[in-house]
Design a protein around this motif. Structure first.
Motif, PDB file in Angstrom:
ATOM      1  N   LYS A   1       3.344   1.086  -5.960  1.00 17.74           N
ATOM      2  CA  LYS A   1       1.900   1.084  -5.724  1.00 17.74           C
ATOM      3  C   LYS A   1       1.266  -0.304  -5.798  1.00 17.74           C
ATOM      4  O   LYS A   1       0.360  -0.630  -5.036  1.00 17.74           O
ATOM      5  CB  LYS A   1       1.220   2.007  -6.736  1.00 17.74           C
ATOM      6  N   GLU A   2       1.738  -1.117  -6.763  1.00 16.50           N
ATOM      7  CA  GLU A   2       1.113  -2.416  -7.010  1.00 16.50           C
ATOM      8  C   GLU A   2       1.937  -3.598  -6.514  1.00 16.50           C
ATOM      9  O   GLU A   2       1.434  -4.718  -6.419  1.00 16.50           O
ATOM     10  CB  GLU A   2       0.854  -2.597  -8.512  1.00 16.50           C
TER      11      GLU A   2
ATOM     12  N   LYS B   1       0.844  -1.187   0.000  1.00 16.06           N
ATOM     13  CA  LYS B   1       0.000   0.000   0.000  1.00 16.06           C
ATOM     14  C   LYS B   1       0.885   1.245   0.000  1.00 16.06           C
ATOM     15  O   LYS B   1       1.930   1.277   0.636  1.00 16.06           O
ATOM     16  CB  LYS B   1      -0.934  -0.014   1.210  1.00 16.06           C
TER      17      LYS B   1
ATOM     18  N   SER C   1       4.899   1.522 -10.434  1.00 20.63           N
ATOM     19  CA  SER C   1       4.141   0.271 -10.408  1.00 20.63           C
ATOM     20  C   SER C   1       4.597  -0.629  -9.264  1.00 20.63           C
ATOM     21  O   SER C   1       3.782  -1.228  -8.558  1.00 20.63           O
ATOM     22  CB  SER C   1       4.298  -0.457 -11.754  1.00 20.63           C
TER      23      SER C   1
ATOM     24  N   GLU D   1       4.405  -4.870  -8.164  1.00 22.07           N
ATOM     25  CA  GLU D   1       4.916  -5.627  -9.304  1.00 22.07           C
ATOM     26  C   GLU D   1       4.977  -4.722 -10.533  1.00 22.07           C
ATOM     27  O   GLU D   1       4.336  -3.661 -10.574  1.00 22.07           O
ATOM     28  CB  GLU D   1       4.038  -6.835  -9.606  1.00 22.07           C
ATOM     29  N   TYR D   2       5.752  -5.150 -11.517  1.00 20.45           N
ATOM     30  CA  TYR D   2       5.829  -4.423 -12.789  1.00 20.45           C
ATOM     31  C   TYR D   2       5.963  -5.442 -13.909  1.00 20.45           C
ATOM     32  O   TYR D   2       6.801  -6.346 -13.854  1.00 20.45           O
ATOM     33  CB  TYR D   2       7.037  -3.488 -12.819  1.00 20.45           C
TER      34      TYR D   2
END
Length: 217
Positions: A127-128, A2, A124, A130-131
């Motif tokens: 925030k996520e 997060k 990415s 992963e990329y």
């Protein structure tokens, strides 16, 4: 992972070229995120940093003078399971990205990309967690139909893999033939077939390929 605007992130920049690490610092500064960066130029420094600091994101080259980062990724994840690993390398993404993802990396980014794509990859990962580039996405889709893309050793038969491993252990044609109770020219024929399937030209390449991929069979 997060993401909050005021959150501080701890980065490990691992590359044996200081110019690459410094270039990544410039990009992180331009992104305006709150971060602290640690530097490493070899395997020992990487693991010392992982063991000493709560790293959020490790940006790691694919190869060091010590060897391939494929060997290192499981060790990093064992020490800090929540860490995100972005492989940042100049090697061909079409050929190599899937094996690093298969080993546990959370993304593969080519050094040939423009700064805009590098920033996109970093956002990415932040925030996520992963990329996945367009190139790697395409490879992942193709790998559903052809698992050899994930691991070239999947292309070998059980006997071919057995013989390949014996070559890697230092056995010669005659020794392998005697152990397997077959003719020496049969072993020579299988060797040629193995080299053709794996797209390699010599035993050194075979040893390196087995070292990097055998654990993922």
């Amino acid at each position: 992972m997060k993401y909050k605007d005021d959150e501080q992130f701890y980065f490990l920049l691992a590359d044996d070229h200081s110019l690459i690490r410094q270039g990544m610092i410039f990009i992180l500064d331009d992104m305006g995120i709150n971060y602290q960066a640690f530097h490493a130029s070899n395997f020992q420094q990487i693991m010392e940093c992982i063991n000493s600091h709560p790293i959020d994101i490790a940006i790691v080259d694919a190869y060091f003078p010590d060897g391939s980062s494929l060997q290192l990724i499981p060790d990093i994840k064992n020490c800090q399971p929540e860490i995100k690993i972005l492989i940042f390398s100049g090697i061909d993404e079409n050929i190599h990205s899937l094996k690093f993802l298969n080993a546990g990396a959370d993304g593969f980014l080519s050094k040939l990309n423009e700064e805009e794509e590098i920033q996109k990859a970093l956002y990415s990962i932040i925030k996520e967690g992963e990329y996945t580039s367009s190139v790697t996405k395409s490879l992942l889709m193709n790998s559903l139909k052809n698992r050899d893309l994930l691991n070239p050793l999947f292309s070998l038969t059980e006997r071919e893999l057995e013989i390949a491993q014996m070559y890697a252990e230092g056995y010669g044609n005659l020794e392998i033939a005697n152990v397997l109770n077959v003719k020496q020219n049969t072993i020579s024929t299988i060797k040629k077939r193995v080299f053709k399937k794996l797209k390699i030209d010599n035993l050194l390449e075979l040893v390196e390929l087995l070292k990097n991929n055998s654990q993922f069979l």
